[in-house]
Scaffold this motif. Structure first.
Motif, PDB file in Angstrom:
ATOM      1  N   LEU A 251     -22.639  -4.258 -26.307  1.00 10.51           N
ATOM      2  CA  LEU A 251     -22.066  -4.392 -27.648  1.00 10.51           C
ATOM      3  C   LEU A 251     -23.174  -4.504 -28.693  1.00 10.51           C
ATOM      4  CD1 LEU A 251     -19.699  -4.694 -29.533  1.00 10.51           C
ATOM      5  CD2 LEU A 251     -19.506  -7.095 -28.853  1.00 10.51           C
ATOM      6  N   ASP A 252     -23.963  -5.570 -28.587  1.00 11.93           N
ATOM      7  CA  ASP A 252     -25.075  -5.728 -29.536  1.00 11.93           C
ATOM      8  C   ASP A 252     -26.052  -6.775 -28.992  1.00 11.93           C
ATOM      9  OD1 ASP A 252     -23.860  -8.218 -30.059  1.00 11.93           O
ATOM     10  OD2 ASP A 252     -22.696  -7.371 -31.687  1.00 11.93           O
ATOM     11  N   GLU A 253     -27.186  -6.890 -29.642  1.00 10.13           N
ATOM     12  CA  GLU A 253     -28.233  -7.801 -29.156  1.00 10.13           C
ATOM     13  C   GLU A 253     -27.782  -9.256 -29.221  1.00 10.13           C
ATOM     14  OE1 GLU A 253     -30.861  -7.236 -27.454  1.00 10.13           O
ATOM     15  OE2 GLU A 253     -30.999  -5.066 -27.715  1.00 10.13           O
ATOM     16  N   ALA A 254     -26.998  -9.600 -30.239  1.00 16.61           N
ATOM     17  CA  ALA A 254     -26.576 -11.001 -30.387  1.00 16.61           C
ATOM     18  C   ALA A 254     -25.709 -11.425 -29.198  1.00 16.61           C
ATOM     19  CB  ALA A 254     -25.822 -11.182 -31.701  1.00 16.61           C
ATOM     20  N   THR A 255     -24.794 -10.557 -28.786  1.00 13.71           N
ATOM     21  CA  THR A 255     -23.916 -10.882 -27.654  1.00 13.71           C
ATOM     22  C   THR A 255     -24.730 -10.916 -26.359  1.00 13.71           C
ATOM     23  OG1 THR A 255     -22.185  -9.682 -28.848  1.00 13.71           O
ATOM     24  CG2 THR A 255     -21.717 -10.268 -26.559  1.00 13.71           C
ATOM     25  N   TYR A 256     -25.661  -9.994 -26.259  1.00 11.30           N
ATOM     26  CA  TYR A 256     -26.525  -9.927 -25.080  1.00 11.30           C
ATOM     27  C   TYR A 256     -27.342 -11.220 -24.945  1.00 11.30           C
ATOM     28  CZ  TYR A 256     -29.923  -7.616 -21.945  1.00 11.30           C
ATOM     29  OH  TYR A 256     -30.714  -7.260 -20.889  1.00 11.30           O
ATOM     30  N   GLU A 257     -27.779 -11.729 -26.066  1.00  8.12           N
ATOM     31  CA  GLU A 257     -28.556 -12.972 -26.093  1.00  8.12           C
ATOM     32  C   GLU A 257     -27.686 -14.154 -25.627  1.00  8.12           C
ATOM     33  OE1 GLU A 257     -31.700 -13.177 -26.793  1.00  8.12           O
ATOM     34  OE2 GLU A 257     -31.907 -15.357 -26.923  1.00  8.12           O
ATOM     35  N   VAL A 258     -26.460 -14.209 -26.102  1.00  7.35           N
ATOM     36  CA  VAL A 258     -25.546 -15.289 -25.700  1.00  7.35           C
ATOM     37  C   VAL A 258     -25.281 -15.206 -24.190  1.00  7.35           C
ATOM     38  CG1 VAL A 258     -23.156 -16.134 -25.915  1.00  7.35           C
ATOM     39  CG2 VAL A 258     -24.455 -15.513 -27.960  1.00  7.35           C
ATOM     40  N   GLN A 259     -25.031 -14.002 -23.706  1.00 11.07           N
ATOM     41  CA  GLN A 259     -24.840 -13.792 -22.253  1.00 11.07           C
ATOM     42  C   GLN A 259     -25.973 -14.430 -21.462  1.00 11.07           C
ATOM     43  OE1 GLN A 259     -25.091  -9.744 -20.959  1.00 11.07           O
ATOM     44  NE2 GLN A 259     -22.999  -9.251 -21.480  1.00 11.07           N
ATOM     45  N   GLY A 260     -27.180 -14.063 -21.855  1.00  4.81           N
ATOM     46  CA  GLY A 260     -28.369 -14.478 -21.097  1.00  4.81           C
ATOM     47  C   GLY A 260     -28.618 -15.977 -21.191  1.00  4.81           C
ATOM     48  N   GLN A 261     -28.506 -16.504 -22.406  1.00  2.38           N
ATOM     49  CA  GLN A 261     -28.773 -17.948 -22.600  1.00  2.38           C
ATOM     50  C   GLN A 261     -27.773 -18.791 -21.819  1.00  2.38           C
ATOM     51  OE1 GLN A 261     -31.105 -19.542 -24.437  1.00  2.38           O
ATOM     52  NE2 GLN A 261     -32.116 -17.760 -25.299  1.00  2.38           N
ATOM     53  N   ALA A 262     -26.506 -18.391 -21.884  1.00  2.00           N
ATOM     54  CA  ALA A 262     -25.462 -19.176 -21.214  1.00  2.00           C
ATOM     55  C   ALA A 262     -25.650 -19.101 -19.701  1.00  2.00           C
ATOM     56  CB  ALA A 262     -24.084 -18.644 -21.611  1.00  2.00           C
ATOM     57  N   TYR A 263     -25.954 -17.904 -19.206  1.00  2.00           N
ATOM     58  CA  TYR A 263     -26.157 -17.742 -17.752  1.00  2.00           C
ATOM     59  C   TYR A 263     -27.317 -18.620 -17.294  1.00  2.00           C
ATOM     60  CZ  TYR A 263     -25.206 -15.222 -13.437  1.00  2.00           C
ATOM     61  OH  TYR A 263     -24.800 -14.895 -12.172  1.00  2.00           O
ATOM     62  N   GLN A 264     -28.384 -18.538 -18.066  1.00  2.00           N
ATOM     63  CA  GLN A 264     -29.608 -19.276 -17.731  1.00  2.00           C
ATOM     64  C   GLN A 264     -29.336 -20.780 -17.601  1.00  2.00           C
ATOM     65  OE1 GLN A 264     -32.804 -18.241 -17.302  1.00  2.00           O
ATOM     66  NE2 GLN A 264     -33.594 -20.326 -17.184  1.00  2.00           N
ATOM     67  N   ARG A 265     -28.435 -21.281 -18.470  1.00  2.00           N
ATOM     68  CA  ARG A 265     -28.196 -22.728 -18.478  1.00  2.00           C
ATOM     69  C   ARG A 265     -27.514 -23.210 -17.195  1.00  2.00           C
ATOM     70  NH1 ARG A 265     -26.737 -24.984 -24.182  1.00  2.00           N
ATOM     71  NH2 ARG A 265     -28.452 -23.574 -24.589  1.00  2.00           N
ATOM     72  N   PHE A 266     -26.806 -22.312 -16.516  1.00  2.00           N
ATOM     73  CA  PHE A 266     -26.104 -22.706 -15.281  1.00  2.00           C
ATOM     74  C   PHE A 266     -26.595 -21.880 -14.090  1.00  2.00           C
ATOM     75  CE2 PHE A 266     -23.449 -24.391 -18.558  1.00  2.00           C
ATOM     76  CZ  PHE A 266     -22.883 -25.532 -18.009  1.00  2.00           C
ATOM     77  N   ILE A 267     -27.820 -21.448 -14.162  1.00  2.00           N
ATOM     78  CA  ILE A 267     -28.284 -20.397 -13.253  1.00  2.00           C
ATOM     79  C   ILE A 267     -28.263 -20.809 -11.776  1.00  2.00           C
ATOM     80  CG2 ILE A 267     -30.781 -20.856 -13.329  1.00  2.00           C
ATOM     81  CD1 ILE A 267     -30.949 -17.738 -13.918  1.00  2.00           C
ATOM     82  N   SER A 268     -28.439 -22.096 -11.507  1.00  2.00           N
ATOM     83  CA  SER A 268     -28.482 -22.504 -10.095  1.00  2.00           C
ATOM     84  C   SER A 268     -27.252 -23.273  -9.655  1.00  2.00           C
ATOM     85  CB  SER A 268     -29.710 -23.389  -9.844  1.00  2.00           C
ATOM     86  OG  SER A 268     -30.819 -22.566  -9.595  1.00  2.00           O
ATOM     87  N   GLU A 269     -26.349 -23.545 -10.587  1.00  2.00           N
ATOM     88  CA  GLU A 269     -25.195 -24.361 -10.230  1.00  2.00           C
ATOM     89  C   GLU A 269     -24.109 -23.526  -9.565  1.00  2.00           C
ATOM     90  OE1 GLU A 269     -26.947 -24.782 -13.030  1.00  2.00           O
ATOM     91  OE2 GLU A 269     -26.579 -26.761 -13.912  1.00  2.00           O
TER      92      GLU A 269
END
Ligand SMILES: Cc1ncc(COP(=O)(O)O)c(C=O)c1O
Length: 423
Positions: A51-69
């Motif tokens: 969609l766009d870079e802003a959404t891509y950034e949210v995807q990545g940041q949110a994933y990263q925050r729970f990456i091992s859980e």
């Protein structure tokens, strides 16, 4: 889909005796990535949904925050409930509906079939018999994969002249072992909706489950309808629809590993769960196919839904619809090419050659050589393309390259070698 050869592996590379630095590893990753298709630039026909870079950034940041859980902590429990509450109304789900979060369309379809089979076994008091599922021939192969795993027969039947699955041909293949009718909203090969109202009435009168595979269209069609598009009725508002699969990792703009399977009546989910206790450790219950599930995918899907909101989805869908309309008009304006009708109902376009001097496979090869990965279609022989927001910006360039490739193939009498590979 013809993805260009991947970056060559380091053949023979062994586990390093000593760990390498992140800087060196990162450089390797970057180098490998450089050989991949430019999907953000609209050069890939499916698999990625940018969609766009802003959404891509949210995807990545949110994933990263729970990456091992794993899924199972209070946080993911709450996010899952909220994902279901945000999504279910989009599909006209009744109050008593339920949902599960899975890793993708294949797992969602697997879960729906497992649930339907469990219920059918109970209702018919038949635990060991072999059942069948009747599906239009355009159904996605994940159906057959699930059926193979569960030893269920799949009967694929002819579609009508608009390539839609319909009641007459499904009914003709049903018998007393039929446990499910399967429909797509829309189907992947042509992007058209099966005749789900007809199929719902048929399933209801026969007392069998109707699964609607909206893996592709689930997060497009509700917004396209709100934007005034003539989307046929296909969701839980159709009596007889028992379950729906809809992928968040497609037009829900979530990263890979996110899909929903939804049930008209949450009570059936007792057949969806796997429960086991016959080992020393204690009882084991898992809601879907995976054991340990990645909470990162849940957090990321939840965050993107929150980030976009209805307004964001309407805007994204408007882009997809505009890109699709431009693609259809642009292809039809190129001498020797024609879109397969009905064209562009739900962001999938197939086009073929109308000129014996234009080999469509050679056109696809020429495009690929210029960096435009496009799918090759077997029947009718053609080019297959899904459309996502990333295609809007590149559409002008793409149509120019397509016109050039077509002209080149015609002028030079080039013939291509058909590639069977879907993706
Ligand atoms: C209609 C349909 N069903 C199922 C699937 C399978 O989804 P996944 O690849 O996420 O397992 C797809 C994928 O494109 C699809 O288009």
């Amino acid at each position: 889909m013809n993805i260009p050869p991947r970056h060559p592996h380091r053949v023979g590379a062994a586990l390093p005796a000593k760990g390498r630095t992140w800087a060196a590893i990162s450089a390797d990753l970057q180098e490998m990535k450089a050989g991949d298709p430019d999907w953000k630039g609209g050069r890939l026909p499916a698999l990625t949904y940018f969609l766009d870079e802003a959404t891509y950034e949210v995807q990545g940041q949110a994933y990263q925050r729970f990456i091992s859980e794993p899924v199972g902590f209070p946080s993911s429990g709450r996010m899952l409930q909220e994902i279901f509450s945000m999504a279910l109304p989009l599909f006209a789900a009744p109050e008593e509906a339920g949902a599960s979060f899975t890793t993708g369309g294949t797992e969602s379809v697997f879960q729906a079939i497992k649930t339907a089979r469990g219920r059918t076994r109970d209702l018919r008091n038949d635990r060991y018999g072999r059942f069948n599922i009747v599906a239009p021939e355009t159904a996605h192969p994940c159906l057959d994969k699930a059926a193979e795993l569960m030893d269920i027969e799949v009967r694929r039947v002819a579609v009508d002249d608009e390539r839609r699955g319909h009641a007459a041909s499904v009914q003709a293949a049903m018998d007393d072992r039929t446990m499910m009718v399967y429909a797509s909203a829309p189907c992947y090969p042509f992007g058209v909706f099966d005749r789900i109202e007809e199929l719902g009435a048929l399933a209801q009168s026969a007392g069998v489950w109707l699964h609607v595979d909206a893996c592709w269209g689930g997060f497009l069609a509700p917004f396209a309808k709100k934007l005034g598009r003539p989307i046929p009725r296909w969701d839980f508002s159709v009596a007889g629809v028992s379950s729906i699969s809809a992928d968040l990792h497609k037009f829900g703009y979530a990263p890979k590993g996110a899909s929903l399977v939804m049930y008209r009546d949450a009570a059936v989910q007792r057949y969806e769960r796997f429960e086991f206790s016959n080992w020393p450790r204690g009882s084991y219950v898992s809601p879907s196919f995976l054991g340990t599930k990645p909470a990162g995918a849940v957090a990321s899907a939840w965050s993107v839904l929150q980030f976009l909101g209805e307004e964001g989805f309407m805007g994204a869908t408007a882009k997809v619809l505009e890109a699709t309309a431009r693609l259809v008009a642009g292809v039809n304006a190129i001498p020797g090419l024609r879109c397969v009708e009905p064209a562009g109902e739900c962001a999938i376009v197939v086009f073929e050659s109308t000129d014996a001097g234009v080999d469509i496979t050679a056109v696809a090869e020429r495009l690929l050589a210029r960096g435009w990965v496009r799918g090759q279609m077997r029947e009718p022989r053609g080019i297959h393309q899904g459309v996502n927001p990333a295609h809007l910006e590149s559409m002008g360039d793409y149509l120019r390259e397509l016109a050039d490739a077509t002209e080149y193939v015609r002028a030079n009498r080039v013939t291509g070698k058909f590639n069977e590979h879907t993706y």
